[in-house]
Motif scaffolding. Structure first.
Motif, PDB file in Angstrom:
ATOM      1  N   TYR A   1     -19.974 -32.637  25.737  1.00  0.00           N
ATOM      2  CA  TYR A   1     -20.843 -33.697  26.236  1.00  0.00           C
ATOM      3  C   TYR A   1     -20.205 -34.418  27.428  1.00  0.00           C
ATOM      4  O   TYR A   1     -20.898 -34.894  28.325  1.00  0.00           O
ATOM      5  N   LYS A   2     -18.839 -34.486  27.428  1.00  0.00           N
ATOM      6  CA  LYS A   2     -18.155 -35.114  28.557  1.00  0.00           C
ATOM      7  C   LYS A   2     -18.036 -34.174  29.754  1.00  0.00           C
ATOM      8  O   LYS A   2     -17.842 -34.621  30.887  1.00  0.00           O
ATOM      9  N   LEU A   3     -18.150 -32.865  29.477  1.00  0.00           N
ATOM     10  CA  LEU A   3     -18.031 -31.887  30.553  1.00  0.00           C
ATOM     11  C   LEU A   3     -19.337 -31.662  31.298  1.00  0.00           C
ATOM     12  O   LEU A   3     -19.361 -30.901  32.279  1.00  0.00           O
ATOM     13  N   ARG A   4     -20.429 -32.277  30.840  1.00  0.00           N
ATOM     14  CA  ARG A   4     -21.719 -32.066  31.482  1.00  0.00           C
ATOM     15  C   ARG A   4     -21.750 -32.656  32.884  1.00  0.00           C
ATOM     16  O   ARG A   4     -22.597 -32.299  33.700  1.00  0.00           O
ATOM     17  N   MET A   5     -20.824 -33.582  33.156  1.00  0.00           N
ATOM     18  CA  MET A   5     -20.681 -34.153  34.497  1.00  0.00           C
ATOM     19  C   MET A   5     -19.241 -33.957  34.966  1.00  0.00           C
ATOM     20  O   MET A   5     -18.312 -33.911  34.156  1.00  0.00           O
ATOM     21  N   ASP A   6     -19.053 -33.835  36.273  1.00  0.00           N
ATOM     22  CA  ASP A   6     -17.700 -33.702  36.807  1.00  0.00           C
ATOM     23  C   ASP A   6     -16.900 -34.958  36.499  1.00  0.00           C
ATOM     24  O   ASP A   6     -17.370 -36.081  36.746  1.00  0.00           O
ATOM     25  N   PRO A   7     -15.692 -34.798  35.936  1.00  0.00           N
ATOM     26  CA  PRO A   7     -14.882 -35.985  35.614  1.00  0.00           C
ATOM     27  C   PRO A   7     -14.474 -36.731  36.883  1.00  0.00           C
ATOM     28  O   PRO A   7     -14.210 -36.126  37.930  1.00  0.00           O
ATOM     29  N   VAL A   8     -14.444 -38.052  36.796  1.00  0.00           N
ATOM     30  CA  VAL A   8     -14.080 -38.919  37.925  1.00  0.00           C
ATOM     31  C   VAL A   8     -12.654 -39.417  37.710  1.00  0.00           C
ATOM     32  O   VAL A   8     -12.332 -39.972  36.643  1.00  0.00           O
ATOM     33  N   GLN A   9     -11.831 -39.219  38.715  1.00  0.00           N
ATOM     34  CA  GLN A   9     -10.431 -39.626  38.584  1.00  0.00           C
ATOM     35  C   GLN A   9     -10.325 -41.150  38.568  1.00  0.00           C
ATOM     36  O   GLN A   9     -10.881 -41.826  39.427  1.00  0.00           O
ATOM     37  N   PRO A  10      -9.597 -41.706  37.580  1.00  0.00           N
ATOM     38  CA  PRO A  10      -9.438 -43.173  37.508  1.00  0.00           C
ATOM     39  C   PRO A  10      -8.685 -43.690  38.735  1.00  0.00           C
ATOM     40  O   PRO A  10      -7.807 -43.010  39.286  1.00  0.00           O
TER      41      PRO A  10
ATOM     42  N   HIS B   1     -32.820 -26.318  24.709  1.00  0.00           N
ATOM     43  CA  HIS B   1     -31.812 -27.255  25.214  1.00  0.00           C
ATOM     44  C   HIS B   1     -30.982 -27.841  24.082  1.00  0.00           C
ATOM     45  O   HIS B   1     -29.749 -27.978  24.200  1.00  0.00           O
ATOM     46  N   ASN B   2     -31.633 -28.182  22.985  1.00  0.00           N
ATOM     47  CA  ASN B   2     -30.886 -28.718  21.840  1.00  0.00           C
ATOM     48  C   ASN B   2     -29.858 -27.711  21.342  1.00  0.00           C
ATOM     49  O   ASN B   2     -28.717 -28.067  21.018  1.00  0.00           O
ATOM     50  N   GLN B   3     -30.263 -26.441  21.267  1.00  0.00           N
ATOM     51  CA  GLN B   3     -29.334 -25.414  20.826  1.00  0.00           C
ATOM     52  C   GLN B   3     -28.225 -25.190  21.847  1.00  0.00           C
ATOM     53  O   GLN B   3     -27.071 -24.907  21.468  1.00  0.00           O
ATOM     54  N   MET B   4     -28.526 -25.324  23.122  1.00  0.00           N
ATOM     55  CA  MET B   4     -27.500 -25.162  24.148  1.00  0.00           C
ATOM     56  C   MET B   4     -26.463 -26.271  24.061  1.00  0.00           C
ATOM     57  O   MET B   4     -25.263 -26.036  24.252  1.00  0.00           O
ATOM     58  N   LEU B   5     -26.906 -27.501  23.766  1.00  0.00           N
ATOM     59  CA  LEU B   5     -25.953 -28.603  23.605  1.00  0.00           C
ATOM     60  C   LEU B   5     -25.041 -28.356  22.398  1.00  0.00           C
ATOM     61  O   LEU B   5     -23.825 -28.579  22.470  1.00  0.00           O
ATOM     62  N   ARG B   6     -25.633 -27.892  21.293  1.00  0.00           N
ATOM     63  CA  ARG B   6     -24.808 -27.592  20.123  1.00  0.00           C
ATOM     64  C   ARG B   6     -23.853 -26.440  20.405  1.00  0.00           C
ATOM     65  O   ARG B   6     -22.679 -26.471  20.008  1.00  0.00           O
ATOM     66  N   GLY B   7     -24.369 -25.392  21.082  1.00  0.00           N
ATOM     67  CA  GLY B   7     -23.514 -24.261  21.412  1.00  0.00           C
ATOM     68  C   GLY B   7     -22.376 -24.651  22.337  1.00  0.00           C
ATOM     69  O   GLY B   7     -21.237 -24.194  22.171  1.00  0.00           O
ATOM     70  N   GLY B   8     -22.661 -25.493  23.317  1.00  0.00           N
ATOM     71  CA  GLY B   8     -21.617 -25.953  24.224  1.00  0.00           C
ATOM     72  C   GLY B   8     -20.537 -26.730  23.502  1.00  0.00           C
ATOM     73  O   GLY B   8     -19.339 -26.575  23.790  1.00  0.00           O
TER      74      GLY B   8
END
Length: 693
Positions: free
Chosen positions: A51-60, A36-43
């Motif tokens: 890191y911000k793309l790990r969740m669907d963005p919420v429209q303001p 998982h640590n390597q996947m986060l670095r690879g991403g």
């Protein structure tokens, strides 16, 4: 693979196969965090801001095109019409329109940035990101599940393996069951002890519900797992009690029969009786529950046992001995070499007893084949697991550093090298001088070098397999081989070696060690059969060792609650007097307790007295490790000798005991280790005091 390779007995389906799956789950869960640590670095490298793309963005919800002038006027009107009681109390303050405009402009600018960030993230949410994120989040959930289920895996593993050890009569005792009386006494007391364990767990569960504190669903499930496990263990011992084997001798002696009672049973009867007498019947259940606080440590013990049993299925030990065989060493010198070489795998299998179980039969048979007398071979086998416990990456040292903030693993392993040199020198001196019966007529180098180099070549593929696994973890997962990663790397390494042997030794014959410790030629049994045999051995050994370890913790609770240590001063004016007391206590603990349980007890009781008396923490723990090893080699229990008896066979030990000679020769297997480790302990304990007191 042939159909025969998958034919399993009922016990294998219900015991060793589930145990194998549990151990593989532990390796998977522990490795998934590295993945998982390597996947986060690879991403992050593939998509900036992953890191911000790990969740669907919420429209303001704010309006980026808001009219600033109108918003300022509305804000000023709100401030004038405010009914704030504090403003009325303090008096009206003059409102500055410029400050209001500045605040509104900042708010609009932040809103525009939020919308821009949202649109940017929306643009990056490609199909590739969504697929990668799904896999990464699955691994993250797997880690969370693994951490949450770690305690349940431990309980299942302990109970499953303990039942197996009971059904296969594999618990560790002072002597094997030989007569019907031995059998009846042993299993009757096992049943009583198991009923104690069951009753204590039930009472502990009731007390937990009766307390003011609420019991979580996880704690309730753990209570139920323990109760179910001990109920199964009780049924297993009852089944064994009424199903007496036909191969037992008639008659028997009560004194010898009590020696056939497993050590865990003795510890349970002592601790259970004590806790019942002081009105604390739930005591055993409470102290067994404390195993959950160090569940990762106990699971690592299980993994190390598995590693040791897989090592036993490989040709590694025999191939290493083949390197030295061309020199035609006298038995005494070969015994020294065997013990020294064994120090490295001992460090990598976590504790001395595990290595004796894994490779003891090979060491004994090789020494006997070289002409060693039985007592010398038994002494070397028992000591083969003693010298490496101070070397990196031994799990016992890691546990000491974890429980004691006064020391670090680097400090302990650094000084452990010198302790290893000392103990190795002492053993060599005793083995090569006391009762030496052979001349040192080594083979000429011209005769020995060529076959030795030929034997070394056969080890090269094994070195390459190990290197590939270690380098893969280093480069792909950024995990170095050290004392913290060893428990999860070593099973993978041993599995890789078994795979290599499966493909390289098909249709070939190889040497293996039978139950009597003899080398025999057999066809290579293949990956599935090797792994199955290793897991069959592992299941019984884990049941015997972890149950013994758990009851050692309970015995530690008896010592702690009886306030025995309070009878001694909590600090001594003289470090020499304190050290003398420490040595006596630590050796006794080593004689009656498992290493891991003893470390927990020493940390809670003895360590503070040592520190307060001026003994340096690193010095104290080096003394502790050597004292424990001396305890494991010392009667009346002598755990390493019991494990040696278990792997080489009862007949070999009895044959040694029937041999004649001087007093030393008749008891060499006991006396030689005591002399070597006793002198080492005295030197380790008292020589450093000269320099810092």
């Amino acid at each position: 693979m042939s159909q025969r390779g998958f034919s399993r007995s009922g016990l294998e389906w219900l015991s060793s196969l589930p145990a194998c799956l549990l151990l593989l789950a532990v390796v998977l869960f522990s490795t998934s965090s590295d993945i998982h640590n390597q996947m986060l670095r690879g991403g992050e490298q593939l998509w900036s801001g992953y890191y911000k793309l790990r969740m669907d963005p919420v429209q303001p919800e704010c309006d980026p095109n808001q009219d600033i002038d109108r918003a300022v006027q509305e804000k000023l009107a709100e401030e004038k019409n405010s009914d704030d009681p504090m403003a009325a109390l303090l008096g009206e303050a003059e409102i500055d329109p410029a400050e209001v405009r500045l605040a509104v402009e900042r708010s609009v600018e932040n809103c525009r940035q939020s919308h821009a960030s949202y649109e940017s993230l929306q643009g990056k949410m490609t199909t590739g990101v969504k697929v990668y994120r799904a896999v990464e989040l699955f691994v993250a959930d797997l880690i969370a599940f693994g951490l949450e289920s770690q305690r349940f895996i431990l309980v299942l593993l302990v109970m499953l393996c303990a039942v197996t050890a009971t059904l296969t009569r594999h618990h560790i005792a002072m002597r094997a069951m030989e007569t019907r009386l031995d059998y009846m006494v042993s299993h009757t007391l096992q049943t009583v002890a198991n009923v104690m364990l069951l009753g204590s767990s039930v009472i502990f569960r009731q007390l937990s519900f009766g307390s003011d504190a609420s019991v979580s669903s996880t704690e309730l499930a753990l209570h139920n797992f323990w109760i179910t496990g001990f109920a199964a263990l009780t049924i297993a011992s009852l089944y064994r009690l009424f199903r007496v084997p036909d191969d037992l001798q008639e008659g028997g002696d009560f004194n010898k029969a009590f020696l056939a009672v497993p050590l865990y049973t003795v510890m349970c009867l002592i601790s259970g009786t004590y806790f019942a007498l002081i009105g604390h019947a739930s005591g055993i259940g409470i102290y067994l529950g404390k195993m959950m606080e160090l569940s990762d440590m106990f699971l690592n013990v299980g993994l190390y046992v598995w590693v040791g049993m897989m090592l036993k299925q490989t040709r590694l030990a025999t191939l290493v001995f083949n390197v030295f065989r061309p020199w035609r060493m006298p038995p005494e010198l070969l015994a020294v070499v065997a013990v020294l070489v064994a120090a490295v795998p001992t460090a990598y299998t976590g504790a001395s007893g595990i290595f004796v179980i894994a490779a003891g039969a090979v060491i004994y048979s090789e020494l006997r084949a070289a002409g060693a007398r039985r007592h010398l071979a038994l002494a070397a086998t028992a000591m083969s697991g003693s010298l490496g416990v101070v070397l990196r990456p031994c799990l016992l040292v890691v546990v000491i550093a974890y429980l004691n903030r006064e020391v670090t693993t680097d400090e302990l392993f650094g000084w452990g090298i010198w302790v290893f040199v000392l103990t190795a020198t002492m053993f060599a001196a005793v083995a090569l001088t006391v009762n030496r019966q052979n001349d040192f007529n080594l083979a000429p180098a011209s005769d020995a070098m060529a076959p030795m180099l030929s034997a070394l070549k056969k080890l090269i593929p094994y070195v390459l397999v190990i290197a590939v696994v270690v380098l893969f973890y280093r480069w792909a997962l950024d995990v170095s081989m050290d004392e913290f990663s060893a428990p999860r790397l070593l099973p993978v390494i041993m599995l890789a070696i078994l795979v290599y042997e499966h493909f390289s030794l098909r249709k070939k014959k190889s040497e293996v060690i039978d139950d009597a410790g003899n080398r025999v030629q057999v066809n290579h049994q293949g990956l599935e059969r090797s792994l199955r045999s290793a897991t069959n051995d592992t299941t019984a050994e884990i049941g015997a060792l972890l149950l013994l370890l758990g009851l050692s913790v309970s015995i530690g609770g008896v010592i702690e609650r009886s306030h025995i240590m309070e009878a001694f001063p909590q600090a001594f004016d003289s470090a020499w007097s304190a050290m003398l007391l420490m040595v006596v206590i630590l050796v006794i603990l080593g004689m009656i307790m498992d290493a891991f349980g003893a470390v927990i007890l020493v940390t809670a009781t003895v360590a503070g007295i040592a520190y307060g008396s001026g003994i340096h923490p690193i010095h104290f723990w080096m003394v502790t490790l050597v004292a424990f090893e001396l305890g494991y080699l010392s009667p009346p229990v002598a755990l390493n000798h019991l494990l040696t008896r278990q792997v080489v066979g009862e007949s070999e030990v009895l044959a040694a005991q029937n041999e004649g000679g001087t007093f030393y020769q008749r008891h060499e297997r006991i006396i030689m280790p005591l002399i070597a480790m006793g002198i080492s302990l005295i030197l380790v304990a008292f020589v450093p005091l000269i320099f810092y007191t």
